[in-house]
Design a protein around this motif. Structure first.
Motif, short mmCIF file in Angstrom:
data_model
loop_
_atom_site.label_atom_id
_atom_site.label_comp_id
_atom_site.label_asym_id
_atom_site.label_seq_id
_atom_site.Cartn_x
_atom_site.Cartn_y
_atom_site.Cartn_z
N LYS A 737 -1.25 -6.98 3.20
CA LYS A 737 -2.72 -6.67 2.10
C LYS A 737 -2.98 -7.06 1.12
O LYS A 737 -2.25 -6.17 0.23
CB LYS A 737 -3.65 -5.52 3.00
CG LYS A 737 -3.98 -5.46 4.56
CD LYS A 737 -4.73 -4.01 4.69
CE LYS A 737 -4.69 -3.86 6.62
NZ LYS A 737 -5.22 -2.83 6.59
N GLY A 738 -3.38 -8.28 0.61
CA GLY A 738 -3.55 -8.60 -0.87
C GLY A 738 -4.03 -7.92 -2.02
O GLY A 738 -3.99 -8.36 -3.26
N TYR A 739 -5.38 -6.88 -1.36
CA TYR A 739 -6.39 -6.29 -2.21
C TYR A 739 -6.46 -4.96 -2.62
O TYR A 739 -7.03 -4.91 -3.34
CB TYR A 739 -6.85 -7.06 -1.58
CG TYR A 739 -8.13 -8.16 -1.72
CD1 TYR A 739 -7.45 -9.68 -2.42
CD2 TYR A 739 -7.89 -9.75 -0.55
CE1 TYR A 739 -7.78 -11.06 -2.20
CE2 TYR A 739 -7.23 -10.73 0.33
CZ TYR A 739 -7.83 -10.91 -1.36
OH TYR A 739 -8.06 -12.61 -1.02
N GLU A 740 -5.05 -4.82 -2.33
CA GLU A 740 -4.78 -2.95 -2.12
C GLU A 740 -4.23 -3.36 -3.90
O GLU A 740 -2.83 -3.33 -4.59
CB GLU A 740 -4.09 -2.48 -1.69
CG GLU A 740 -4.46 -2.62 -0.27
CD GLU A 740 -3.85 -1.55 0.87
OE1 GLU A 740 -4.46 -0.89 1.44
OE2 GLU A 740 -2.60 -1.65 0.69
N ARG A 741 -5.21 -2.32 -4.51
CA ARG A 741 -4.61 -1.92 -6.15
C ARG A 741 -5.02 -0.12 -6.05
O ARG A 741 -4.37 0.74 -5.09
CB ARG A 741 -5.83 -2.43 -7.02
CG ARG A 741 -5.58 -3.85 -6.79
CD ARG A 741 -5.05 -4.19 -7.27
NE ARG A 741 -5.05 -5.56 -7.80
CZ ARG A 741 -4.10 -6.53 -8.02
NH1 ARG A 741 -2.53 -6.68 -7.51
NH2 ARG A 741 -5.45 -7.70 -8.43
N VAL A 742 -3.85 0.44 -7.26
CA VAL A 742 -3.67 1.54 -7.38
C VAL A 742 -4.34 2.02 -8.16
O VAL A 742 -4.24 1.29 -9.25
CB VAL A 742 -2.43 2.08 -7.02
CG1 VAL A 742 -1.77 2.09 -6.09
CG2 VAL A 742 -1.66 1.57 -8.37
N LYS A 743 -5.06 2.80 -8.87
CA LYS A 743 -5.39 4.31 -9.76
C LYS A 743 -5.06 5.09 -9.40
O LYS A 743 -4.41 6.23 -8.57
CB LYS A 743 -7.15 4.37 -9.37
CG LYS A 743 -7.86 5.03 -8.17
CD LYS A 743 -8.92 4.92 -8.81
CE LYS A 743 -9.92 5.87 -7.52
NZ LYS A 743 -11.61 5.76 -7.44
N LEU A 744 -5.31 5.60 -10.43
CA LEU A 744 -4.81 7.21 -11.30
C LEU A 744 -6.06 8.82 -10.57
O LEU A 744 -7.01 8.07 -10.85
CB LEU A 744 -5.14 6.87 -12.50
CG LEU A 744 -3.74 6.96 -14.05
CD1 LEU A 744 -3.72 6.81 -14.60
CD2 LEU A 744 -2.23 6.72 -12.73
N ASN A 745 -5.41 9.81 -9.97
CA ASN A 745 -5.84 9.82 -9.21
C ASN A 745 -5.70 11.85 -10.21
O ASN A 745 -4.73 12.56 -10.23
CB ASN A 745 -5.98 11.02 -7.93
CG ASN A 745 -6.67 11.91 -7.33
OD1 ASN A 745 -7.83 11.77 -8.18
ND2 ASN A 745 -6.13 12.24 -6.55
N LEU A 746 -6.88 11.97 -10.89
CA LEU A 746 -6.29 13.05 -12.07
C LEU A 746 -6.85 14.61 -11.51
O LEU A 746 -7.96 14.94 -10.93
CB LEU A 746 -6.92 13.07 -13.21
CG LEU A 746 -6.43 11.62 -13.97
CD1 LEU A 746 -7.08 12.07 -15.27
CD2 LEU A 746 -4.86 11.51 -14.44
N LYS A 747 -5.74 15.39 -11.45
CA LYS A 747 -6.51 16.91 -10.80
C LYS A 747 -5.91 18.07 -12.31
O LYS A 747 -5.36 18.31 -12.36
CB LYS A 747 -5.89 17.40 -9.86
CG LYS A 747 -5.76 17.44 -8.47
CD LYS A 747 -5.26 16.90 -7.35
CE LYS A 747 -5.69 16.29 -5.97
NZ LYS A 747 -5.09 17.15 -5.20
#
Length: 747
Positions: A737-747
């Motif tokens: 699936k070519g539309y997946e990206r990642v982002k930062l999850n901060l805790k």
């Protein structure tokens, strides 16, 4: 020895010198008329003589126009010529831009074959050279007459038409077409910036993790995909056929156009995205078999227009402006020529000029009519071609004329509203136009037929009859609707199994179109050795002859069903309910596919996986002819029975060795193995084997071979290939699936 110039009498040479230019110019116009009237017909006519005529005209058109320009450059005026001769040269010089228009060719054909598109650079150089010759002709024939000034008006149209042909050939060339299809560069998220932020947050003491998200900004917009296309099979089935036929045809084109924008990438040998696959699957899984094939037909029709006509430029904003300018300048030149004083010009030259002007206008009108009878018009009506004025803004006189030039069966609602007198008049108009205009057909809907057994037992024809049969006439049958439904059901069944089973193996082969079900059936028959090494062409010939042997030992010529029977029935519908009818259907459909695949093996081996099919066919035919030597007027049933009487306990390869590639008695062993089974199971296996062979061949054929066949009436194999591609059964889809990206999850 007499000199060459003495072969023809002086009077004949003088007559030819005076008529040479006139004949060449009129011949050039005649070739253009033939090209524009037959260019689109090759989409749906498989007769070879049509292709021969079109080929001769296509090659001759440029040669005749170029020679005419050369003769014109030599004939145009001299300084010491008489006044009447100067006027004659002036009007002849006016013919030069018409020849440029002829070199530009009609809208309905720019390339005879796919390879012609690669010669765009040659046409570009020819454009520069011929324009220079035309300007040279003007300078030599210039005497400041009105005709000299009209030269510029026609020159504008001729230059534009010749230029647009060169540009269209360039766009359709392999490298340019591929670059045109490649999506814009996508560098993805800024990795360096992302890592800086990632490390920065870690240093600040955050617990940082990565979360996958869908990048909606990079996904196709709804208007760019078929998601917005309306597909409602139940509604189509519920409404009366006659009233909704026009609406159905219009909706098919509307549904097909977004798919065409996606799947034309296959003809550039590009990979489609995961999203393209899901979009196509979600629609085609809900379609009926007839609408699925209709959509495929429309898509391939658009592909044909891209490769072989001026559609890529014609149906664009610039193309619309070019044609408007070209047509208006030609009409303006005609009106001006009618008005000016022509007494100083020779009558013959004036008449020829009128013919050239009227011919150019009629060709433009004919091109416009073809557009309004094409699927592109339906896209215009749907608002996709936004550069053209909406249909409601077209003057009422033009729209009324267009309705009257539409086939009666496609405008039933409007037809019922007409009075009887006008309806009859429209029928007569359409009957007359049907002989002039190309039919509303997207392909020939036919499949070639070639039977090895028939060629072995038939009497040797006269050399002339053989030549006409082989090279000028087409031996084939129409594709039955029942076969289309059978193919669609088979593809849909594989898709359903793919959804249920993700274990791989044969299922993966089916998903990618590499499944060899015919070899698996041969293994179960256990009648050949080294079945794993059986090549595709070997399998085709084996199953073809075994099918013939089984068929003709069961069905005699006297109890054979009518040829039209297969076209009246559809499997799994109310028309076929009894086991006898199902058995009869499987027999007839298997023979039809069998003869079609051998036809491809003999006449178009480049469409099938590589092998030595021609050698195997020749050796098999030679052995069969030797076997039947001395048998006169033998029937098919008698021939099959004679062959099956031969004891084949020993493998033929052990007796004959590897030198001969004949498969005649290997096919007898396969036929005997099939005949030992119950008749219903036998023909179910034979039909399944041919469906597997057909789908495997379709998936393995290269895109350029599919595209080449579009200009020769189309091929069923191409339609099966594109249908399978719509169900994701090709290796030209992205797996991830070519539309997946990642982002930062901060805790």
């Amino acid at each position: 020895m007499r000199e060459l110039n003495e072969v023809f009498p002086p009077r004949l040479r003088k007559l030819w010198n005076s008529m040479e230019l006139r004949v060449l110019v009129l011949l050039s116009l005649l070739l253009q008329i033939v090209l524009i009237s037959t260019g689109n017909r090759r989409k749906y006519i498989r007769e070879k003589w049509v292709g021969v005529i079109l080929w001769l005209c296509y090659l001759s058109a440029d040669v005749v126009a170029t020679i005419a320009l050369g003769v014109l450059s030599q004939a145009s005026g001299d300084d010491d010529a008489k006044s009447e001769d100067k006027h004659s040269y002036a009007i002849m010089g006016f013919w030069a831009p018409f020849l440029l228009m002829h070199l530009g060719g009609p809208d309905s054909i720019t390339a005879y074959a796919l390879a012609d598109n690669e010669l765009w650079s040659r046409h570009f150089l020819a454009l520069i050279g011929q324009v220079a010759v035309a300007v040279y002709v003007l300078l030599r024939s210039w005497i400041s007459t009105p005709v000299n000034y009209l030269w510029f008006v026609i020159f504008a149209a001729g230059f534009l038409k010749y230029g647009e042909r060169t540009l269209v050939l360039y766009w359709a060339s392999r490298d340019r077409f591929r670059k045109w299809m490649v999506s814009p560069p996508d560098p993805g998220p800024n990795y360096a910036k992302f890592m800086d932020e990632f490390l920065s947050k870690k240093r600040e003491g955050y617990d940082v993790s990565l979360v996958k998200v869908i990048d909606e900004g990079s996904m196709p917009r709804p208007t760019d995909s078929p998601e917005h296309a309306t597909v409602n099979v139940e509604q189509e089935a519920a409404e009366p056929q006659g009233v909704t036929e026009h609406a159905t045809a219009h909706s098919v084109v509307q549904d097909a156009y977004p798919f065409f924008l996606i799947f034309k990438k296959l003809f550039a040998d590009l990979i489609l995205s995961f999203q393209d696959k899901e979009t196509s699957l979600s629609k085609f899984r809900e379609l009926s078999w007839y609408k699925a094939f209709d959509i495929v037909e429309v898509e391939l029709g658009f592909i044909y227009d891209l490769f072989y006509t001026k559609a890529s430029l014609l149906y664009s904003a610039s193309g619309f402006q070019i044609h408007f300018l070209s047509c208006s300048s030609t009409v303006a030149a005609f009106i001006a020529f009618v008005i000016i004083d022509k007494n100083a010009y020779p009558k013959t030259e004036v008449i020829i000029t009128y013919i050239l002007l009227i011919g150019a206008i009629l060709i433009e009108i004919y091109a416009v009519i073809i557009f309004f009878r094409s699927d592109w018009k339906r896209i215009w009506l749907s608002g996709e071609l936004t550069f053209m004025p909406p249909m409601e803004k077209v003057p009422s006189t033009i729209s009324t004329t267009l309705k009257w030039t539409s086939p009666p069966e496609l405008t039933i609602v409007e037809e019922n509203s007409l009075p009887d007198s006008k309806r009859k008049l429209k029928d007569h108009i359409w009957l007359w136009l049907s002989y002039i205009l190309p039919a509303r057909l997207r392909w020939s809907n036919s499949m070639g037929q070639y039977n090895v057994l028939d060629r072995c037992i038939e009497r040797k024809p006269h050399i002339i009859c053989w030549y006409l049969k082989e090279y000028l006439f087409w031996n084939g049958k129409n594709v039955p609707k029942s076969l289309k439904k059978l193919i669609f059901d088979e593809v849909k069944k594989r898709d359903k199994k793919d959804g249920e089973d993700k274990s791989g193996g044969d299922n993966t082969d089916k998903k990618l179109g590499t499944y060899r079900g015919d070899k698996i059936l041969l293994q179960k028959m256990d009648c050949l050795e080294k079945i794993d090494e059986v090549e595709f062409d070997q399998s085709v010939l084996l199953w073809h002859m075994a099918t013939d042997f089984c068929y003709h030992t069961e069905v005699d010529e006297n109890n054979k069903p009518e040829e039209t029977w297969l076209y009246k029935v559809i499997l799994d519908e109310k028309m076929i309910s009894s086991p006898q009818d199902i058995l009869k259907f499987r027999r007839e459909i298997s023979v039809l596919i069998s003869n079609y695949m051998v036809h491809l093996l003999i006449t178009s081996p480049f469409m099938l996986p590589s092998g030595i099919g021609q050698i195997r066919f020749q050796d098999t035919r030679a052995e069969a002819i030797e076997f039947f030597d001395g048998q006169k007027n033998i029937s098919r049933s008698e021939a099959c029975n004679l062959l099956l009487k031969v004891d084949t306990q020993l493998l033929p390869s052990k007796v004959k060795g590897d030198r001969s590639k004949s498969l005649l008695f290997d096919a007898c062993r396969l036929a005997e193995s099939l005949r030992s089974q119950e008749v219903g199971d036998r023909w179910e296996k034979i039909t399944q084997a041919w469906l597997d062979i057909l789908t495997f061949a379709a998936a393995q054929c290269k895109w350029n071979d599919h595209a080449e066949k579009l200009s020769q009436g189309g091929e069923l194999l191409t339609h099966v290939w594109l249908l399978m591609a719509h169900f994701g059964m090709t290796d030209q889809f992205q797996i991830s699936k070519g539309y997946e990206r990642v982002k930062l999850n901060l805790k």
